[in-house]
Design a protein around this motif. Structure first.
Motif, PDB file in Angstrom:
ATOM      1  N   ALA A  16       0.842  -1.198   0.000  1.00 10.92           N
ATOM      2  CA  ALA A  16       0.000   0.000   0.000  1.00 10.92           C
ATOM      3  C   ALA A  16       0.881   1.253   0.000  1.00 10.92           C
ATOM      4  CB  ALA A  16      -0.919   0.004   1.221  1.00 10.92           C
ATOM      5  N   ALA A  17       0.456   2.265  -0.749  1.00  4.34           N
ATOM      6  CA  ALA A  17       1.256   3.487  -0.870  1.00  4.34           C
ATOM      7  C   ALA A  17       1.476   4.138   0.492  1.00  4.34           C
ATOM      8  CB  ALA A  17       0.564   4.461  -1.823  1.00  4.34           C
ATOM      9  N   TRP A  18       0.430   4.174   1.357  1.00  8.86           N
ATOM     10  CA  TRP A  18       0.561   4.830   2.660  1.00  8.86           C
ATOM     11  C   TRP A  18       1.565   4.105   3.554  1.00  8.86           C
ATOM     12  CZ3 TRP A  18      -0.349   2.161   7.097  1.00  8.86           C
ATOM     13  CH2 TRP A  18      -1.177   1.029   7.024  1.00  8.86           C
ATOM     14  N   TYR A  19       1.578   2.757   3.477  1.00 10.94           N
ATOM     15  CA  TYR A  19       2.509   1.985   4.302  1.00 10.94           C
ATOM     16  C   TYR A  19       3.948   2.246   3.870  1.00 10.94           C
ATOM     17  CZ  TYR A  19       4.904  -2.056   6.369  1.00 10.94           C
ATOM     18  OH  TYR A  19       5.776  -2.856   7.071  1.00 10.94           O
ATOM     19  N   MET A  20       4.181   2.208   2.567  1.00 14.49           N
ATOM     20  CA  MET A  20       5.538   2.432   2.066  1.00 14.49           C
ATOM     21  C   MET A  20       6.004   3.850   2.373  1.00 14.49           C
ATOM     22  SD  MET A  20       5.684   0.283  -1.528  1.00 14.49           S
ATOM     23  CE  MET A  20       4.181   0.960  -2.257  1.00 14.49           C
TER      24      MET A  20
ATOM     25  N   LYS B 215       6.815   4.083   6.156  1.00 12.58           N
ATOM     26  CA  LYS B 215       8.068   3.362   6.439  1.00 12.58           C
ATOM     27  C   LYS B 215       9.271   4.201   6.003  1.00 12.58           C
ATOM     28  CE  LYS B 215      10.240  -1.185   5.719  1.00 12.58           C
ATOM     29  NZ  LYS B 215      11.519  -0.826   5.112  1.00 12.58           N
ATOM     30  N   ARG B 216       9.166   4.785   4.825  1.00 12.60           N
ATOM     31  CA  ARG B 216      10.260   5.620   4.299  1.00 12.60           C
ATOM     32  C   ARG B 216      10.466   6.855   5.179  1.00 12.60           C
ATOM     33  NH1 ARG B 216       8.494   5.483  -0.334  1.00 12.60           N
ATOM     34  NH2 ARG B 216       7.293   7.420  -0.348  1.00 12.60           N
ATOM     35  N   GLU B 217       9.368   7.476   5.610  1.00 17.67           N
ATOM     36  CA  GLU B 217       9.473   8.659   6.476  1.00 17.67           C
ATOM     37  C   GLU B 217      10.113   8.308   7.814  1.00 17.67           C
ATOM     38  OE1 GLU B 217       5.482  10.063   6.740  1.00 17.67           O
ATOM     39  OE2 GLU B 217       5.393  10.641   4.615  1.00 17.67           O
ATOM     40  N   ALA B 218       9.750   7.149   8.371  1.00 15.28           N
ATOM     41  CA  ALA B 218      10.332   6.723   9.644  1.00 15.28           C
ATOM     42  C   ALA B 218      11.828   6.463   9.502  1.00 15.28           C
ATOM     43  CB  ALA B 218       9.614   5.475  10.154  1.00 15.28           C
ATOM     44  N   GLU B 219      12.208   5.840   8.399  1.00 17.29           N
ATOM     45  CA  GLU B 219      13.633   5.557   8.161  1.00 17.29           C
ATOM     46  C   GLU B 219      14.413   6.847   7.942  1.00 17.29           C
ATOM     47  OE1 GLU B 219      13.010   1.145   6.099  1.00 17.29           O
ATOM     48  OE2 GLU B 219      13.174   2.928   4.843  1.00 17.29           O
TER      49      GLU B 219
ATOM     50  N   ILE C 131      14.534  -7.758  17.955  1.00 13.82           N
ATOM     51  CA  ILE C 131      13.337  -8.592  17.776  1.00 13.82           C
ATOM     52  C   ILE C 131      12.699  -8.373  16.398  1.00 13.82           C
ATOM     53  CG2 ILE C 131      12.879  -8.613  20.272  1.00 13.82           C
ATOM     54  CD1 ILE C 131      10.597  -6.606  19.754  1.00 13.82           C
ATOM     55  N   CYS C 132      13.358  -7.588  15.542  1.00 11.75           N
ATOM     56  CA  CYS C 132      12.791  -7.239  14.229  1.00 11.75           C
ATOM     57  C   CYS C 132      13.323  -8.178  13.136  1.00 11.75           C
ATOM     58  CB  CYS C 132      13.134  -5.800  13.856  1.00 11.75           C
ATOM     59  SG  CYS C 132      12.401  -4.570  14.940  1.00 11.75           S
ATOM     60  N   GLU C 133      12.417  -8.641  12.287  1.00 14.40           N
ATOM     61  CA  GLU C 133      12.800  -9.474  11.145  1.00 14.40           C
ATOM     62  C   GLU C 133      13.332  -8.596  10.006  1.00 14.40           C
ATOM     63  OE1 GLU C 133      13.067 -12.575  11.592  1.00 14.40           O
ATOM     64  OE2 GLU C 133      12.044 -12.557  13.528  1.00 14.40           O
ATOM     65  N   PRO C 134      13.983  -9.206   8.994  1.00 15.10           N
ATOM     66  CA  PRO C 134      14.681  -8.432   7.948  1.00 15.10           C
ATOM     67  C   PRO C 134      13.821  -7.417   7.201  1.00 15.10           C
ATOM     68  CG  PRO C 134      15.318 -10.742   7.834  1.00 15.10           C
ATOM     69  CD  PRO C 134      14.221 -10.658   8.841  1.00 15.10           C
ATOM     70  N   MET C 135      12.537  -7.716   6.976  1.00 17.70           N
ATOM     71  CA  MET C 135      11.687  -6.775   6.230  1.00 17.70           C
ATOM     72  C   MET C 135      11.445  -5.482   7.000  1.00 17.70           C
ATOM     73  SD  MET C 135       9.956  -9.268   7.865  1.00 17.70           S
ATOM     74  CE  MET C 135       9.761 -10.471   6.559  1.00 17.70           C
ATOM     75  N   PHE C 136      11.756  -5.490   8.295  1.00 20.39           N
ATOM     76  CA  PHE C 136      11.580  -4.288   9.106  1.00 20.39           C
ATOM     77  C   PHE C 136      12.869  -3.484   9.278  1.00 20.39           C
ATOM     78  CE2 PHE C 136       8.311  -7.231  11.107  1.00 20.39           C
ATOM     79  CZ  PHE C 136       7.247  -6.692  10.376  1.00 20.39           C
ATOM     80  N   ASP C 137      13.991  -4.185   9.456  1.00 19.90           N
ATOM     81  CA  ASP C 137      15.226  -3.447   9.749  1.00 19.90           C
ATOM     82  C   ASP C 137      16.443  -3.871   8.921  1.00 19.90           C
ATOM     83  OD1 ASP C 137      15.841  -5.886  10.881  1.00 19.90           O
ATOM     84  OD2 ASP C 137      16.429  -5.087  12.834  1.00 19.90           O
ATOM     85  N   GLY C 138      16.222  -4.747   7.944  1.00 19.35           N
ATOM     86  CA  GLY C 138      17.320  -5.083   7.020  1.00 19.35           C
ATOM     87  C   GLY C 138      18.237  -6.195   7.457  1.00 19.35           C
ATOM     88  N   ASP C 139      18.081  -6.688   8.684  1.00 16.45           N
ATOM     89  CA  ASP C 139      18.895  -7.838   9.105  1.00 16.45           C
ATOM     90  C   ASP C 139      18.055  -8.760   9.977  1.00 16.45           C
ATOM     91  OD1 ASP C 139      18.782  -6.716  11.675  1.00 16.45           O
ATOM     92  OD2 ASP C 139      20.730  -5.741  11.472  1.00 16.45           O
ATOM     93  N   GLY C 140      18.594  -9.912  10.302  1.00 14.66           N
ATOM     94  CA  GLY C 140      17.845 -10.895  11.062  1.00 14.66           C
ATOM     95  C   GLY C 140      17.703 -10.532  12.525  1.00 14.66           C
ATOM     96  N   SER C 141      16.738 -11.142  13.174  1.00 21.16           N
ATOM     97  CA  SER C 141      16.542 -10.934  14.608  1.00 21.16           C
ATOM     98  C   SER C 141      17.549 -11.768  15.399  1.00 21.16           C
ATOM     99  CB  SER C 141      15.120 -11.323  15.000  1.00 21.16           C
ATOM    100  OG  SER C 141      14.872 -12.688  14.659  1.00 21.16           O
TER     101      SER C 141
END
Length: 394
Positions: free
Chosen positions: A155-159, A162-166, A219-229
């Motif tokens: 979804a455009a709003w999610y992306m 996410k980009r704004e938070a990063e 505790i974050c998986e790769p799709m959230f922070d780019g590396d494994g938990s």
């Protein structure tokens, strides 16, 4: 403030706040006619009540003294609490969020109670020290973007969010959003310990505690922070660091719209027509704080859902007070605690007058819900810091 006499309970809180702003004192009559406010009599105040559609009665000094005498009687579960100062209110919310994205900002706006918005940069720069009361918008302090990944990752709003938070995390000098949000959570923790009042709803409640408990653990998986938990991260959680919750199990799958076992949303066995929670009855004279926070014109309040709807009773710390519960479902809805010199209140669910509140739903029109018991609980917390401090007995 009882059910029969007050046409607009929500705006009555705004009137009370407005009177406090004028450096006048107000008496909050706990458990007297729904938690009524005793205001000074002035033509200006009467006129403002009429403009805002708030019901009021003019009483003589003798009548006021009679009421206060009745309230002071040991046989009555009532108390008169003096409100002295209009608290300075901050809402922790991203820039660009609309007031109707959040029940608290919506009811503050409706009640005409002024507030300021702050976000990560201000919090990290100790901006919280300027405020008496803080509300946490429906934030995810774990850096997992609300666990919306499965349903909304394209979804455009999610992306965009996410980009704004990063981008914000990078600008503030962090490699990951999760690390930046942790530092924000730690600043908020310190604000409360130092004497602040913090109120949170929905996912801001459990994600805040999870972030504190997971300090130093990925505790974050790769799709959230780019590396494994971190391997076996569940066993590295430190429950001693949390405000309210303990012994919870984290939801490790990024495809599940849930943070942990704290939330009751997926475990509920009740339906909209039977979903109510009961406010607890406290001793007004011995426990004025929870009594204040539970003031209402009914003890039975309609339930409502959210990403975090309610809390598993067995995972609430023993020193945290349950003020509203659905006993048949084994869940707590409304809880309160002390942390250091400060206080916190967690309220499950998203919007007291929108049962499911899904993404994209229209905003709630509070003109249609001006006597809402569920919204009154929010406003009780807003006025709570105005009370003259009195030591709690339990």
């Amino acid at each position: 403030m009882d059910a029969e006499s007050q046409k607009n309970h929500l705006k009555a809180y705004g009137i009370t706040y407005w009177v406090l702003e004028k450096d006048l004192k107000v008496k909050w009559l706990l458990n007297y006619r729904g938690g009524s406010f005793l205001l000074p009599d002035a033509e200006e105040i009467q006129r403002e009540c009429q403009i805002r559609g708030v019901s009021f009665e003019v009483i003589s000094n003798a009548k006021a003294e009679s009421i206060l005498e009745e309230i002071s009687s040991p046989s009555q579960n009532m108390e008169a609490v003096v409100l002295e100062k209009a608290p300075k209110i901050a809402v922790y919310t991203p820039k660009g969020k609309q007031p109707w994205d959040d029940a608290v900002t919506m009811v503050l706006t409706y009640a005409e109670i002024p507030y300021e918005t702050i976000y990560d940069e201000e919090v990290l720069n100790d901006g919280l020290l300027l405020f008496d009361w803080l509300h946490l918008h429906h934030e995810d302090f774990t850096g997992q973007y609300g666990k919306f990944y499965r349903a909304y990752r394209t979804a455009a709003w999610y992306m965009a969010e996410k980009r704004e938070a990063e981008d914000l995390a990078t600008r503030l000098g962090y490699d990951k959003v999760s690390l930046e949000k942790l530092d924000v959570a730690l600043k908020i923790r310190d604000y409360v310990i130092g004497g602040g009042f913090m109120f949170a709803m929905c996912s801001a409640t459990d994600s805040f505690d999870i972030a504190l408990a997971a300090e130093g653990v990925d505790i974050c998986e790769p799709m959230f922070d780019g590396d494994g938990s971190d391997p076996n991260y569940q066993n590295k959680i430190d429950y001693t660091k949390t405000f309210a919750f303990t012994d919870f199990t984290l939801e490790q799958s990024p495809m599940v719209y849930e943070f942990s076992s704290i939330d009751m949303t997926q475990k509920r066995k009740i339906f909209k027509t039977t979903d109510y929670f009961t406010l607890m009855d406290f001793s007004a004279k011995w426990d004025p704080i929870p009594t204040m926070l539970c003031q209402n014109h009914t003890a039975l309040v309609k339930g409502f859902m959210g990403q975090t709807t309610a809390y598993t009773r067995d995972e609430i710390k023993s020193n945290v007070l349950v003020m509203g519960e659905n006993k048949t479902n084994g869940e707590a809805k409304y809880i309160h605690g002390i942390k250091g010199k400060g206080f916190f209140t967690f309220y499950g669910g998203h919007d007291p007058e929108d049962y499911t509140h899904r993404v994209g739903d229209p905003k709630t029109e509070l003109d249609l819900h001006s006597t809402s018991p569920g919204y009154r609980l929010i406003l009780n917390n807003v006025l709570f810091p105005a009370a003259r401090k009195k030591k709690q007995k339990t």
